[in-house]
Design a protein around this motif. Structure first.
Motif, PDB file in Angstrom:
ATOM      1  N   GLY A  78       0.783  -1.228   0.000  1.00 13.57           N
ATOM      2  CA  GLY A  78       0.000   0.000   0.000  1.00 13.57           C
ATOM      3  C   GLY A  78       0.811   1.271   0.000  1.00 13.57           C
ATOM      4  O   GLY A  78       0.259   2.359   0.185  1.00 13.57           O
ATOM      5  N   ALA A  79       2.121   1.174  -0.210  1.00 15.78           N
ATOM      6  CA  ALA A  79       2.996   2.341  -0.097  1.00 15.78           C
ATOM      7  C   ALA A  79       3.268   3.024  -1.435  1.00 15.78           C
ATOM      8  O   ALA A  79       4.118   3.906  -1.516  1.00 15.78           O
ATOM      9  CB  ALA A  79       4.320   1.940   0.546  1.00 15.78           C
ATOM     10  N   THR A  80       2.549   2.632  -2.482  1.00 18.42           N
ATOM     11  CA  THR A  80       2.627   3.333  -3.760  1.00 18.42           C
ATOM     12  C   THR A  80       1.366   4.170  -3.899  1.00 18.42           C
ATOM     13  O   THR A  80       0.250   3.647  -3.811  1.00 18.42           O
ATOM     14  CB  THR A  80       2.757   2.350  -4.932  1.00 18.42           C
ATOM     15  N   ALA A  81       1.535   5.476  -4.088  1.00 17.71           N
ATOM     16  CA  ALA A  81       0.420   6.411  -3.962  1.00 17.71           C
ATOM     17  C   ALA A  81       0.198   7.203  -5.241  1.00 17.71           C
ATOM     18  O   ALA A  81       1.106   7.384  -6.064  1.00 17.71           O
ATOM     19  CB  ALA A  81       0.689   7.383  -2.810  1.00 17.71           C
TER      20      ALA A  81
ATOM     21  N   GLY B 225       1.634  10.340   0.929  1.00 15.22           N
ATOM     22  CA  GLY B 225       1.454   9.013   0.367  1.00 15.22           C
ATOM     23  C   GLY B 225       1.548   7.871   1.354  1.00 15.22           C
ATOM     24  O   GLY B 225       1.476   6.703   0.963  1.00 15.22           O
ATOM     25  N   LYS B 226       1.690   8.169   2.644  1.00 15.09           N
ATOM     26  CA  LYS B 226       1.830   7.099   3.641  1.00 15.09           C
ATOM     27  C   LYS B 226       0.527   6.315   3.733  1.00 15.09           C
ATOM     28  O   LYS B 226      -0.552   6.893   3.865  1.00 15.09           O
ATOM     29  CB  LYS B 226       2.194   7.685   5.004  1.00 15.09           C
ATOM     30  N   PRO B 227       0.595   4.986   3.699  1.00 17.24           N
ATOM     31  CA  PRO B 227      -0.622   4.181   3.756  1.00 17.24           C
ATOM     32  C   PRO B 227      -1.360   4.362   5.081  1.00 17.24           C
ATOM     33  O   PRO B 227      -0.745   4.581   6.128  1.00 17.24           O
ATOM     34  CB  PRO B 227      -0.105   2.742   3.608  1.00 17.24           C
ATOM     35  N   THR B 228      -2.688   4.226   5.019  1.00 20.41           N
ATOM     36  CA  THR B 228      -3.520   4.346   6.219  1.00 20.41           C
ATOM     37  C   THR B 228      -3.043   3.409   7.314  1.00 20.41           C
ATOM     38  O   THR B 228      -2.976   3.792   8.494  1.00 20.41           O
ATOM     39  CB  THR B 228      -4.989   4.051   5.868  1.00 20.41           C
ATOM     40  N   GLU B 229      -2.707   2.178   6.965  1.00 25.95           N
ATOM     41  CA  GLU B 229      -2.291   1.196   7.964  1.00 25.95           C
ATOM     42  C   GLU B 229      -1.052   1.663   8.714  1.00 25.95           C
ATOM     43  O   GLU B 229      -0.971   1.547   9.941  1.00 25.95           O
ATOM     44  CB  GLU B 229      -2.022  -0.153   7.295  1.00 25.95           C
ATOM     45  N   LYS B 230      -0.093   2.219   8.005  1.00 24.69           N
ATOM     46  CA  LYS B 230       1.124   2.712   8.653  1.00 24.69           C
ATOM     47  C   LYS B 230       0.824   3.928   9.539  1.00 24.69           C
ATOM     48  O   LYS B 230       1.406   4.084  10.618  1.00 24.69           O
ATOM     49  CB  LYS B 230       2.184   3.069   7.612  1.00 24.69           C
ATOM     50  N   ILE B 231      -0.100   4.786   9.092  1.00 25.86           N
ATOM     51  CA  ILE B 231      -0.462   5.965   9.886  1.00 25.86           C
ATOM     52  C   ILE B 231      -1.098   5.541  11.200  1.00 25.86           C
ATOM     53  O   ILE B 231      -0.750   6.050  12.282  1.00 25.86           O
ATOM     54  CB  ILE B 231      -1.419   6.879   9.094  1.00 25.86           C
ATOM     55  N   ILE B 232      -2.027   4.605  11.134  1.00 27.02           N
ATOM     56  CA  ILE B 232      -2.707   4.143  12.346  1.00 27.02           C
ATOM     57  C   ILE B 232      -1.715   3.530  13.326  1.00 27.02           C
ATOM     58  O   ILE B 232      -1.733   3.824  14.528  1.00 27.02           O
ATOM     59  CB  ILE B 232      -3.823   3.141  11.978  1.00 27.02           C
ATOM     60  N   GLU B 233      -0.824   2.690  12.836  1.00 22.79           N
ATOM     61  CA  GLU B 233       0.157   2.049  13.711  1.00 22.79           C
ATOM     62  C   GLU B 233       1.086   3.078  14.343  1.00 22.79           C
ATOM     63  O   GLU B 233       1.413   2.996  15.532  1.00 22.79           O
ATOM     64  CB  GLU B 233       0.955   1.014  12.921  1.00 22.79           C
TER      65      GLU B 233
END
Length: 690
Positions: free
Chosen positions: A123-126, A662-670
């Motif tokens: 998910g890290a390609t935005a 472009g940071k994925p939602t999953e990485k932001i939440i963590e």
């Protein structure tokens, strides 16, 4: 609390002489690219093992992540754009890592045009940006991988969804502007970097190119460049009437430009210099009724609107003032439907005024309340425009505005899993060290017990003319939902009150920014909102520098600090990627006066042994090529080696994530679950049970 055992960090005897001062730099080897240096990669792995082990064991960490995921899970939309009767906008169904690009017209329901969630497994390609052609039939879009500033431009057919063969690489700090006939577009790019240097070498030699649809990049024509001045960058925009290319030249982050006009209808004509000298901000707005309209701050530090003939005659360029400087700061201007939409900041809140093309006032746009309005884009002959409105307790709502009638309708409105009325927002003005009144927003749940002070998170930035206006964030809301106070200080160095406010917080005045932030903390404590053992601070990038500097200057004032992707070595920031642009705000370390100023507050160089420091969680990413992670690596190593008390001083290093975009939602939440658990533990906030 038991003292942490940190991974061992090798020290070297590296030192440099600056104007008779010997500056030691024992961790310079940590500047090396983690992708190219095995020792740095091993250090990163060891630090992350220690950090994630500590964070995972924090009380309430799992509950915070679970609740944050629930709060995040609602429909979100991005501001629409319209070309050729076709509307384009971003949509996220809740927890998607990336927004999906949708399109629709009056004859069809919304449909997916591009789904970046399918571009990579992690998910890290935005989708970094998109630019529809004038008739809406094609869309040029930018692909960003792993958070890097480097973008690749591709093109998609808006009718069929077919991605064309066009692919343009080594694009950075550039937009896309289509030729009026849709045959191709203008963009800016740098030369291809040397092998292994893409993420660290200085960005030099940008030039403007034209790409014809269907051609290979090697055939793209170079339209404008200044090879004798490789430090100069360029943006290029086709005028609204399609007859001119407006090339804006820049050298740094300060808004001081030169502007060149290229006649697209007469290829043999010489470029015309509209603005020279890199002395003022002249930003193109649109072309209407035979005139180019520009925003300018020349003799108007809060901004004005001027115009000049679209076809300059012989002699000097003739500028005419259209909208004079006002009390509020002119933060955005658009010309749509024959009207000028002037978006002002009035005490850091949006106010939108309308004017005729001759500057005659035409009223304004009614906004729902104090907050931030953005948008109002379109062409001078469009019949409608779109804008977004948000505040601290209100997610962005998208509005559709009919220009002829002034009729307003909601285009998209999110249904968020919380009640905005449960929260209250106040604006206060507090005195800084020199007596200057600084605005600050304070938000929390209604009825919050402040009798003994509450765990409080203070956020700031203070630089590069960036204005922090009221905006919505799920992460802020969660902090408040848990019983915390959120405070945002509008420090000098930003653009909240125009050029003078910016100048008061840069170069030799940078200490004012730190004084403003310290005074914000003292105000929150003095008013009983927080206490010293309940006050945490957060800032990213230039704000990471802010957090590092004020902790060094007042370690007694804070319980915890979260410096994110910060500029921590003020003597070497200009040696990497885009760092050389920042001398406009910071100064040049090769100048003696600037060196002495920078050395006095540089976070890496001013950690004081023998003082008890608050808890610190440094955050960065291994692929950040804006503020290279070596800044944070060196700073964290220096913190861990210093005798500054037993509070934890950790670094969290994300993988395949850059400076933030472009940071994925999953990485932001963590990441936020880790940060909130860290400061909750240090400020005594009791995390509610899941």
């Amino acid at each position: 609390m038991t003292k942490l055992t940190y991974p061992e960090t090798r020290r070297t005897d590296q030192s440099d002489a600056h104007f008779g001062v010997t500056v030691v730099d024992p961790y310079r080897w940590l500047e090396n690219d983690v992708r190219e240096d095995e020792d740095v990669a091993a250090w990163v792995a060891a630090q992350n093992e220690a950090t994630f082990g500590y964070l995972k064991a924090l009380p309430g960490r799992a509950q915070i992540e679970k609740r944050l995921r629930t709060l995040w899970n609602y429909e979100k939309f991005t501001l629409p754009s319209q070309k050729g009767g076709r509307i384009f906008y971003g949509h996220n169904d809740g927890l998607q890592n990336q927004f999906v690009l949708y399109t629709q017209d009056d004859k069809e329901l919304p449909r997916v045009l591009l789904d970046p969630n399918k571009w990579s497994e992690d998910g890290a390609t935005a989708l970094a940006a998109y630019y529809p052609s004038p008739d809406g039939s094609l869309v040029a879009y930018m692909v960003q991988d792993g958070g890097s500033d480097w973008n690749t431009i591709r093109t998609v057919d808006a009718t069929t969804g077919a991605v064309l063969s066009d692919e343009i690489e080594w694009v950075k700090f550039s937009g896309v502007s289509w030729a009026k006939n849709g045959s191709g577009f203008y963009y800016s790019r740098y030369p291809e970097p040397e092998e292994g240097e893409a993420f660290q070498s200085l960005n030099l030699g940008q030039a403007v190119y034209f790409h014809k649809i269907g051609d290979a990049q090697a055939k793209d024509a170079r339209v404008y460049a200044r090879p004798e001045a490789p430090e100069t960058g360029f943006s290029a925009e086709v005028s609204s009437d399609g007859a001119s290319l407006i090339v804006t030249a820049w050298k740094g982050t300060d808004s001081r430009y030169e502007v060149v006009l290229i006649d697209l209808e007469n290829p043999d004509a010489d470029p015309v210099d509209l603005v020279t000298g890199f002395a003022h901000d002249y930003s193109y707005i649109a072309t209407a009724e035979g005139r180019h309209f520009f925003f300018s701050d020349e003799n108007a530090p809060k901004g004005k609107v001027v115009s000049t003939p679209a076809k300059p005659g012989a002699g000097a360029v003739q500028w005419m003032e259209v909208i004079p400087e006002a009390d509020g700061v002119l933060s955005g201007v658009n010309i749509v439907g024959g009207r000028i939409f002037a978006n002002y900041m009035e005490d850091v809140k949006s106010a939108v005024h309308l004017f005729a093309l001759d500057g005659a006032p035409l009223g304004g746009v009614d906004l729902p309340g104090p907050g931030t309005a953005i948008g109002f884009g379109g062409e001078p002959d469009d019949a409608e425009t779109f804008y977004s409105f948000e505040s601290f307790n209100r997610p962005p709502t998208l509005y559709r505005y009919d220009i002829a009638s002034g009729a307003l309708s909601v285009f998209r409105e999110p249904e968020a899993p919380f009640d905005p009325n449960d929260y209250e927002v106040a604006q206060v003005f507090y005195p800084s060290k020199d007596g200057t009144k600084i605005p600050m927003f304070i938000a929390h749940k209604k009825g919050l017990d402040l009798s003994d002070g509450a765990p409080t998170l203070l956020y700031g930035y203070g630089g590069f003319n960036v204005s922090l206006t009221p905006g919505f964030s799920v992460t802020r809301l969660q902090w408040m939902e848990m019983g915390g106070v959120y405070a945002l200080a509008n420090l000098r160095g930003g653009g909240e009150y125009g050029k003078a406010w910016h100048d008061a917080g840069r170069l030799e005045n940078k200490q004012n920014v730190f004084d403003d932030f310290i005074a914000a903390g003292e105000y929150l404590i003095g008013e009983g909102i927080a206490t010293k053992d309940k006050l945490a601070i957060l800032g990213g990038s230039n704000g990471g520098l802010l957090v590092g500097a004020v902790i060094n200057q007042r370690p007694d004032l804070f319980a915890a600090g979260l410096p994110a992707v910060g500029v921590m070595d003020m003597l070497r920031f200009n040696q990497f990627t885009a760092g050389r642009f920042w001398t406009d705000d910071y100064g040049d370390p090769s100048s003696e006066a600037d060196f002495r100023n920078l050395y006095a507050y540089s976070p890496y160089h001013n950690i004081h042994n023998g003082e008890a420091y608050p808890a610190i969680l440094v955050t960065t990413a291994d692929t950040d090529d804006r503020v290279v992670p070596g800044h944070s690596f060196k700073y964290a190593a220096a913190l861990q080696a210093a005798e500054i008390g037993d509070k934890p001083h950790l670094i969290r290093i994300e993988t395949r994530a850059g400076h933030g975009a472009g940071k994925p939602t999953e990485k932001i939440i963590e990441e936020y679950a880790d940060m909130w658990a860290f400061i909750a533990h240090e400020t005594g906030l009791c995390v509610p049970a899941a």
